[in-house]
Design an enzyme around this catalytic site. Structure first.
Site, PDB file in Angstrom:
ATOM      1  N   ASN A   7      50.343 -31.145   3.750  1.00 39.90           N
ATOM      2  CA  ASN A   7      49.722 -31.257   2.429  1.00 39.90           C
ATOM      3  C   ASN A   7      49.978 -32.672   1.888  1.00 39.90           C
ATOM      4  O   ASN A   7      51.137 -33.082   1.761  1.00 39.90           O
ATOM      5  CB  ASN A   7      50.331 -30.192   1.508  1.00 39.90           C
ATOM      6  N   ASP A   9      48.899 -33.913  -1.102  1.00 42.75           N
ATOM      7  CA  ASP A   9      48.696 -34.010  -2.565  1.00 42.75           C
ATOM      8  C   ASP A   9      49.592 -35.064  -3.219  1.00 42.75           C
ATOM      9  O   ASP A   9      49.170 -35.788  -4.119  1.00 42.75           O
ATOM     10  CB  ASP A   9      49.026 -32.680  -3.266  1.00 42.75           C
ATOM     11  N   HIS A  10      50.865 -35.096  -2.761  1.00 44.35           N
ATOM     12  CA  HIS A  10      51.805 -35.976  -3.450  1.00 44.35           C
ATOM     13  C   HIS A  10      51.507 -37.458  -3.235  1.00 44.35           C
ATOM     14  O   HIS A  10      51.938 -38.290  -4.030  1.00 44.35           O
ATOM     15  CB  HIS A  10      53.245 -35.683  -3.006  1.00 44.35           C
ATOM     16  N   ARG A  18      49.179 -44.790 -11.278  1.00 46.38           N
ATOM     17  CA  ARG A  18      48.659 -46.098 -11.693  1.00 46.38           C
ATOM     18  C   ARG A  18      47.144 -46.096 -11.850  1.00 46.38           C
ATOM     19  O   ARG A  18      46.562 -47.096 -12.220  1.00 46.38           O
ATOM     20  CB  ARG A  18      49.044 -47.148 -10.643  1.00 46.38           C
ATOM     21  N   HIS A  43      44.984 -29.771  -2.404  1.00 41.70           N
ATOM     22  CA  HIS A  43      44.708 -28.816  -3.489  1.00 41.70           C
ATOM     23  C   HIS A  43      43.880 -29.555  -4.528  1.00 41.70           C
ATOM     24  O   HIS A  43      44.374 -30.466  -5.185  1.00 41.70           O
ATOM     25  CB  HIS A  43      46.045 -28.342  -4.069  1.00 41.70           C
ATOM     26  N   ARG A  45      42.890 -29.399  -7.805  1.00 44.47           N
ATOM     27  CA  ARG A  45      43.218 -28.642  -9.018  1.00 44.47           C
ATOM     28  C   ARG A  45      42.129 -28.801 -10.068  1.00 44.47           C
ATOM     29  O   ARG A  45      41.467 -29.836 -10.125  1.00 44.47           O
ATOM     30  CB  ARG A  45      44.557 -29.134  -9.585  1.00 44.47           C
ATOM     31  N   ARG A  49      44.826 -33.373 -11.273  1.00 43.04           N
ATOM     32  CA  ARG A  49      46.008 -34.203 -11.527  1.00 43.04           C
ATOM     33  C   ARG A  49      46.384 -35.073 -10.339  1.00 43.04           C
ATOM     34  O   ARG A  49      47.058 -36.064 -10.490  1.00 43.04           O
ATOM     35  CB  ARG A  49      47.193 -33.337 -11.944  1.00 43.04           C
ATOM     36  N   HIS A  50      45.973 -34.672  -9.146  1.00 45.60           N
ATOM     37  CA  HIS A  50      46.276 -35.549  -8.002  1.00 45.60           C
ATOM     38  C   HIS A  50      45.035 -35.769  -7.120  1.00 45.60           C
ATOM     39  O   HIS A  50      44.423 -36.816  -7.180  1.00 45.60           O
ATOM     40  CB  HIS A  50      47.517 -35.088  -7.215  1.00 45.60           C
ATOM     41  N   GLU A  70      43.071 -25.993  -0.734  1.00 38.59           N
ATOM     42  CA  GLU A  70      43.692 -25.016  -1.647  1.00 38.59           C
ATOM     43  C   GLU A  70      42.899 -25.040  -2.945  1.00 38.59           C
ATOM     44  O   GLU A  70      42.549 -26.112  -3.447  1.00 38.59           O
ATOM     45  CB  GLU A  70      45.136 -25.422  -1.951  1.00 38.59           C
ATOM     46  N   THR A 100      53.948 -26.897  -9.907  1.00 44.23           N
ATOM     47  CA  THR A 100      53.382 -26.602  -8.601  1.00 44.23           C
ATOM     48  C   THR A 100      53.004 -25.121  -8.613  1.00 44.23           C
ATOM     49  O   THR A 100      53.287 -24.430  -9.592  1.00 44.23           O
ATOM     50  CB  THR A 100      54.394 -26.921  -7.473  1.00 44.23           C
ATOM     51  N   THR A 101      52.347 -24.639  -7.548  1.00 42.42           N
ATOM     52  CA  THR A 101      51.924 -23.245  -7.527  1.00 42.42           C
ATOM     53  C   THR A 101      53.169 -22.357  -7.562  1.00 42.42           C
ATOM     54  O   THR A 101      53.962 -22.348  -6.625  1.00 42.42           O
ATOM     55  CB  THR A 101      51.108 -22.971  -6.241  1.00 42.42           C
ATOM     56  N   GLU A 151      48.629 -16.412   3.352  1.00 43.49           N
ATOM     57  CA  GLU A 151      49.721 -17.378   3.437  1.00 43.49           C
ATOM     58  C   GLU A 151      50.851 -16.796   2.598  1.00 43.49           C
ATOM     59  O   GLU A 151      50.703 -16.590   1.389  1.00 43.49           O
ATOM     60  CB  GLU A 151      49.312 -18.748   2.894  1.00 43.49           C
ATOM     61  N   HIS A 191      55.494 -23.253   1.177  1.00 45.13           N
ATOM     62  CA  HIS A 191      56.027 -23.576  -0.150  1.00 45.13           C
ATOM     63  C   HIS A 191      57.533 -23.765  -0.088  1.00 45.13           C
ATOM     64  O   HIS A 191      58.265 -22.840   0.228  1.00 45.13           O
ATOM     65  CB  HIS A 191      55.687 -22.550  -1.229  1.00 45.13           C
ATOM     66  N   GLY A 192      57.933 -24.993  -0.349  1.00 39.74           N
ATOM     67  CA  GLY A 192      59.356 -25.313  -0.419  1.00 39.74           C
ATOM     68  C   GLY A 192      60.045 -25.405   0.934  1.00 39.74           C
ATOM     69  O   GLY A 192      61.276 -25.525   0.983  1.00 39.74           O
ATOM     70  N   GLY A 213      54.266 -29.771   2.386  1.00 37.65           N
ATOM     71  CA  GLY A 213      53.884 -31.010   1.723  1.00 37.65           C
ATOM     72  C   GLY A 213      55.064 -31.791   1.195  1.00 37.65           C
ATOM     73  O   GLY A 213      55.439 -32.839   1.740  1.00 37.65           O
ATOM     74  N   HIS A 214      55.690 -31.260   0.154  1.00 39.38           N
ATOM     75  CA  HIS A 214      56.686 -32.026  -0.602  1.00 39.38           C
ATOM     76  C   HIS A 214      57.774 -32.648   0.273  1.00 39.38           C
ATOM     77  O   HIS A 214      58.060 -33.847   0.163  1.00 39.38           O
ATOM     78  CB  HIS A 214      57.321 -31.130  -1.675  1.00 39.38           C
TER      79      HIS A 214
HETATM   80  N1  PXP Z   1      51.039 -23.620   0.250  1.00 35.61           N
HETATM   81  C1  PXP Z   1      50.475 -23.573  -0.985  1.00 35.61           C
HETATM   82  C2  PXP Z   1      49.480 -22.503  -1.261  1.00 35.61           C
HETATM   83  C3  PXP Z   1      50.801 -24.522  -1.975  1.00 35.61           C
HETATM   84  O1  PXP Z   1      50.246 -24.445  -3.198  1.00 35.61           O
HETATM   85  C4  PXP Z   1      51.715 -25.548  -1.633  1.00 35.61           C
HETATM   86  C5  PXP Z   1      52.038 -26.602  -2.657  1.00 35.61           C
HETATM   87  O2  PXP Z   1      50.915 -27.352  -2.932  1.00 35.61           O
HETATM   88  C6  PXP Z   1      52.257 -25.563  -0.345  1.00 35.61           C
HETATM   89  C7  PXP Z   1      51.918 -24.577   0.558  1.00 35.61           C
HETATM   90  C8  PXP Z   1      53.191 -26.633   0.104  1.00 35.61           C
HETATM   91  O3  PXP Z   1      54.395 -26.524  -0.589  1.00 35.61           O
HETATM   92  P1  PXP Z   1      55.425 -27.731  -0.526  1.00 35.61           P
HETATM   93  O4  PXP Z   1      54.746 -28.919  -1.141  1.00 35.61           O
HETATM   94  O5  PXP Z   1      56.573 -27.233  -1.324  1.00 35.61           O
HETATM   95  O6  PXP Z   1      55.740 -27.950   0.919  1.00 35.61           O
END
Ligand code: PXP
Length: 242
Positions: A7, A9-10, A18, A43, A45, A49-50, A70, A100-101, A151, A191-192, A213-214
């Protein structure tokens, strides 16, 4: 073989700070593919936002692996998905105030709305995943509304305060995965997940895709910083006249 979908997004979050062009999430996606990523996730949104609409359109053209969008189940975003045609969409709940979600979709409470839009996606050749908590009722409802994938949300596992509760969360997730698989659903998780907590899931063979992602983008910032500073230091050195 389990797959890794990254992912990005970040990367767009930093760009939007900026309002310019850098860093570009599309470039990040291509680098992730070169490094072996099996898929790219963004994602789009509702508050943009990103990731921006333009990013999704360009990614659709350049991603060589698999593009997973997403999205919230709203008419505006559904129409974008139907036009852009990612390989797959993952429907998520979305609240504007959240960082975040935060939780999984309440599929049981929105069966009619989900069923209609899942059918529209599938008709357009887009596979559909639902982001849900590891809850037997949500797994069952996901099957009933026609999703291809679920998921399973690993946020509670990742945020568990101690080993004991993390183990319990892991078992709850493993049970949900087994149930989904038995019902004929394909299973992703995310997620996480990070470099410290991902390993136990390798014992669960039904997981097709890890959506991360993160932790990857955070690590990229740190492992890339040494080179970035060295390059700038070099650039500010006075040039010797020839
Ligand atoms: N899956 C979904 C549905 C999410 O919304 C996210 C966060 O955007 C992720 C996975 C990835 O999570 P993380 O950024 O914590 O790895």
């Amino acid at each position: 073989m389990p797959r890794l979908s990254v992912n990005v997004d970040h990367v767009a979050t930093v760009r939007q700070a900026r309002g310019g062009k850098n860093p570009d999430p599309v470039t990040a996606a291509l680098l992730a593919e070169l490094a072996g990523a099996d898929g790219i996730i963004v994602h789009l949104r509702e508050d943009r936002r990103h990731i921006q609409d333009r990013d999704v359109e360009i990614l659709r053209r350049v991603v060589k692996t698999k593009l997973n969008l997403e999205m919230a189940n709203t008419e505006e975003i559904v129409r974008i998905a139907l036009r852009v045609k990612p390989d797959m969409v993952c429907m998520v709940p979305e609240r504007r105030q959240e960082l975040t979600t935060e939780g999984g979709l309440n599929v049981t409470a929105q069966q009619k709305a989900l069923k209609q839009n899942i059918a529209r996606m599938k008709k357009a050749g887009i596979r559909v995943s639902l982001f849900i908590d590891a809850d037997p009722a949500q797994v069952k409802a996901s099957r009933a509304v026609g999703a291809d994938f679920v998921e399973i949300h690993t946020g509670k596992y990742s945020d568990a305060p101690d080993e004991e509760s993390q183990k319990k969360e892991f078992q709850r997730i493993a049970r949900a995965i087994a149930q989904a698989h038995k019902l004929g659903l394909r299973v992703n998780i995310g997620h996480g997940l990070d470099y410290q907590n991902v390993a136990p899931f390798t014992s669960v063979p039904q997981i097709e895709d890890y959506s991360i992602g993160h932790s990857i983008i955070a690590r990229a910032v740190l492992v890339g910083l040494d080179r970035a500073v060295r390059e700038m230091k070099e650039l500010i050195q006075p040039r010797k006249e020839k």
